[in-house]
Design a protein around this motif. Structure first.
Motif, PDB file in Angstrom:
ATOM      1  N   LYS A   1      -6.442   8.558   1.813  1.00 46.53           N
ATOM      2  CA  LYS A   1      -6.433   7.344   1.003  1.00 46.53           C
ATOM      3  C   LYS A   1      -7.408   7.466  -0.167  1.00 46.53           C
ATOM      4  O   LYS A   1      -8.545   7.906   0.003  1.00 46.53           O
ATOM      5  CB  LYS A   1      -6.801   6.140   1.886  1.00 46.53           C
ATOM      6  N   ASN A   2      -6.947   7.061  -1.346  1.00 42.39           N
ATOM      7  CA  ASN A   2      -7.794   6.990  -2.548  1.00 42.39           C
ATOM      8  C   ASN A   2      -8.439   8.327  -2.886  1.00 42.39           C
ATOM      9  O   ASN A   2      -9.558   8.369  -3.422  1.00 42.39           O
ATOM     10  CB  ASN A   2      -8.885   5.931  -2.379  1.00 42.39           C
TER      11      ASN A   2
ATOM     12  N   ALA B   1      -3.926   6.129   7.238  1.00 40.59           N
ATOM     13  CA  ALA B   1      -3.177   7.369   7.039  1.00 40.59           C
ATOM     14  C   ALA B   1      -2.411   7.757   8.296  1.00 40.59           C
ATOM     15  O   ALA B   1      -1.271   8.237   8.222  1.00 40.59           O
ATOM     16  CB  ALA B   1      -4.128   8.495   6.632  1.00 40.59           C
TER      17      ALA B   1
ATOM     18  N   ASN C   1      -3.252   6.868  -3.638  1.00 41.57           N
ATOM     19  CA  ASN C   1      -3.285   7.561  -2.354  1.00 41.57           C
ATOM     20  C   ASN C   1      -2.559   8.898  -2.425  1.00 41.57           C
ATOM     21  O   ASN C   1      -1.668   9.105  -3.268  1.00 41.57           O
ATOM     22  CB  ASN C   1      -2.636   6.704  -1.264  1.00 41.57           C
TER      23      ASN C   1
ATOM     24  N   HIS D   1      -5.143  -3.003   4.553  1.00 41.47           N
ATOM     25  CA  HIS D   1      -6.424  -2.306   4.406  1.00 41.47           C
ATOM     26  C   HIS D   1      -7.547  -3.052   5.139  1.00 41.47           C
ATOM     27  O   HIS D   1      -8.341  -2.449   5.860  1.00 41.47           O
ATOM     28  CB  HIS D   1      -6.764  -2.165   2.921  1.00 41.47           C
TER      29      HIS D   1
ATOM     30  N   GLU E   1       0.820  -1.214   0.000  1.00 37.93           N
ATOM     31  CA  GLU E   1       0.000   0.000   0.000  1.00 37.93           C
ATOM     32  C   GLU E   1       0.852   1.262   0.000  1.00 37.93           C
ATOM     33  O   GLU E   1       0.445   2.302  -0.527  1.00 37.93           O
ATOM     34  CB  GLU E   1      -0.912  -0.016   1.235  1.00 37.93           C
TER      35      GLU E   1
ATOM     36  N   HIS F   1      -9.740   4.234   7.097  1.00 37.72           N
ATOM     37  CA  HIS F   1      -8.813   5.061   6.319  1.00 37.72           C
ATOM     38  C   HIS F   1      -8.014   5.991   7.227  1.00 37.72           C
ATOM     39  O   HIS F   1      -6.842   6.292   6.957  1.00 37.72           O
ATOM     40  CB  HIS F   1      -9.577   5.868   5.276  1.00 37.72           C
TER      41      HIS F   1
ATOM     42  N   PHE G   1       0.646   4.457   5.473  1.00 40.87           N
ATOM     43  CA  PHE G   1       0.095   3.454   4.571  1.00 40.87           C
ATOM     44  C   PHE G   1       0.987   2.222   4.535  1.00 40.87           C
ATOM     45  O   PHE G   1       2.201   2.309   4.377  1.00 40.87           O
ATOM     46  CB  PHE G   1      -0.073   4.027   3.157  1.00 40.87           C
TER      47      PHE G   1
ATOM     48  N   ASP H   1       1.066   5.211  -5.246  1.00 38.15           N
ATOM     49  CA  ASP H   1       1.281   6.645  -5.374  1.00 38.15           C
ATOM     50  C   ASP H   1       1.595   6.995  -6.829  1.00 38.15           C
ATOM     51  O   ASP H   1       1.677   6.131  -7.698  1.00 38.15           O
ATOM     52  CB  ASP H   1       2.400   7.102  -4.434  1.00 38.15           C
TER      53      ASP H   1
END
Length: 389
Positions: A167-168, A271, A162, A280, A89, A267, A275, A93
């Motif tokens: 996140k996302n 964070a 991210n 997740h 994760e 999330h 990450f 990026d």
């Protein structure tokens, strides 16, 4: 808004592979579920042919399955490029995304190039986002190899990368042509990944199907033991529920938000810790505990049902005690950049009785009470100590 999924049989489907359709206004596609799909030529029938196919995978999955996927694509594409990304994760990026674009441009990919996302949720999200952006949109196929990806992230067309603050937060809605969920790929998953995937399976019960929640309670040991029939049913029912939700609300203007049960808290954990420190699914599992507690304190969920949710998550081997992060203000700051927040007001997916979800704000003071009651600074220290130096 109605959130109870339509009644569907809990008996295993006789169809092999099992086929779950997603019906959208612009285009529909199938999720295929079964063992051996990766090596079955029938899995690829009807997919477009092109000069170039790009298999996007990672350093863990590519050595296991990339050559096998490429062998099935040989007759459909003149050239096949494999793009191997770093795993984890923390690599979701822009720098990693650019590796996909660099490979596509170097191979002179055109608008008919097909991208195959071979891996878990990170690979699927980044491959889909790359497909949405490259040449303003090229076709892609999801080939999820983790339980979490098979039951959640590969389905429904959410793609993203991210940002350090959330996140996302940067992404697009972009649907695949097909999802090929080969259950045999779950055989190579570490136990930790199986448990993380079960978090996303468990969430479907509280938000949409109380009978499915009962089934998971009865069959959790079989799922943890990777019983093929139990896994097949869990993946199928999870995909049925998600397909039903996505078909009504593709772009998350309302109903689809219920799929984020546990994610606002989860999330923030990802964070806040950094990450990749927690998987997740681990963060979502803990987030579901916090959201269940908040639902109970708001009078939406009785204490017994909240305790059942917490107990099931704990039985699955997922964390039920949260990190402190930097304190209440840090938690709230992370949650205010959640995509469901409006005007800085945090909105939570809450459980209004098992099998039904709603979305609403909650007083900051009550949220911080729930966090304080369910967090421990020892969790922060243990999580970071487990990370490689």
């Amino acid at each position: 808004m109605p959130t109870a999924a339509p009644a569907l049989t809990l008996a295993p489907s006789p169809e092999i592979p099992r086929r779950v359709p997603i019906a959208l206004d612009a285009r529909s596609y199938d999720i295929l579920i079964g063992r051996g799909l990766l090596d079955d030529p029938a899995s690829y029938e009807g997919l477009p042919r092109s000069a170039l196919a790009a298999i996007v995978s990672n350093t863990t999955v590519a050595p296991l399955y990339a050559e096998r996927l490429a062998a099935q694509l040989q007759g459909r594409h003149r050239r096949i490029e494999t793009v191997v990304l770093p795993d984890g994760e923390d690599h979701k990026d822009w720098a990693t995304m650019n590796r996909i674009f660099d490979a596509l441009l170097a191979a002179q990919g055109d608008r008919k190039t097909v991208i195959y996302a071979l891996g878990g949720g990170v690979v699927g999200d980044m491959s889909g986002f790359a497909a949405a952006c490259y040449m303003r949109g090229v076709p892609f196929v999801q080939v999820p190899t983790t339980l979490l990806a098979q039951v959640d992230s590969s389905v429904g067309g959410k793609t993203a990368v991210n940002h350090p603050l959330g996140k996302n937060m940067i992404g697009a809605f972009y649907q695949p042509l097909r999802v090929l969920a080969d259950l045999a790929t779950l055989d190579t998953l570490p136990d930790r990944e199986i448990r993380a995937g079960l978090a996303e399976v468990i969430k479907y019960g509280p938000i949409a199907d109380a009978d499915f929640f009962d089934w998971i309670e009865r069959n959790l040991d079989a799922l943890l033991a990777r019983d093929p029939a139990a896994l097949a049913h869990a993946v199928q029912r999870s995909c049925e529920i998600k397909a039903w939700v996505v078909s009504q609300d593709e772009r998350e203007s309302g109903l689809r938000a219920i799929l984020n049960y546990g994610h606002t808290f989860g999330h923030a954990i990802e964070a806040g810790l950094g990450f990749g420190v927690w998987l997740h699914g681990e963060a979502v599992g803990c987030g579901m505990v916090l959201a269940a507690e908040l639902s109970a304190r708001l009078g939406l969920l009785d204490a017994g049902a909240a305790a059942r949710i917490v107990r099931l998550i704990e039985r699955a081997g997922l964390p039920v005690i949260a990190p402190v992060l930097g304190g209440a203000e840090d938690w709230l700051a992370h949650m205010r950049v959640d995509k469901k927040a409006e005007g800085g007001e945090i909105r939570f997916v809450l459980i209004d009785g098992l099998g039904r979800a709603c979305m609403r704000p909650a007083p900051d003071a009550l949220v911080t009470e729930v966090i304080a009651a369910r967090s421990d600074p020892a969790v922060d220290a243990a999580a970071r100590a487990a990370q490689p130096a």
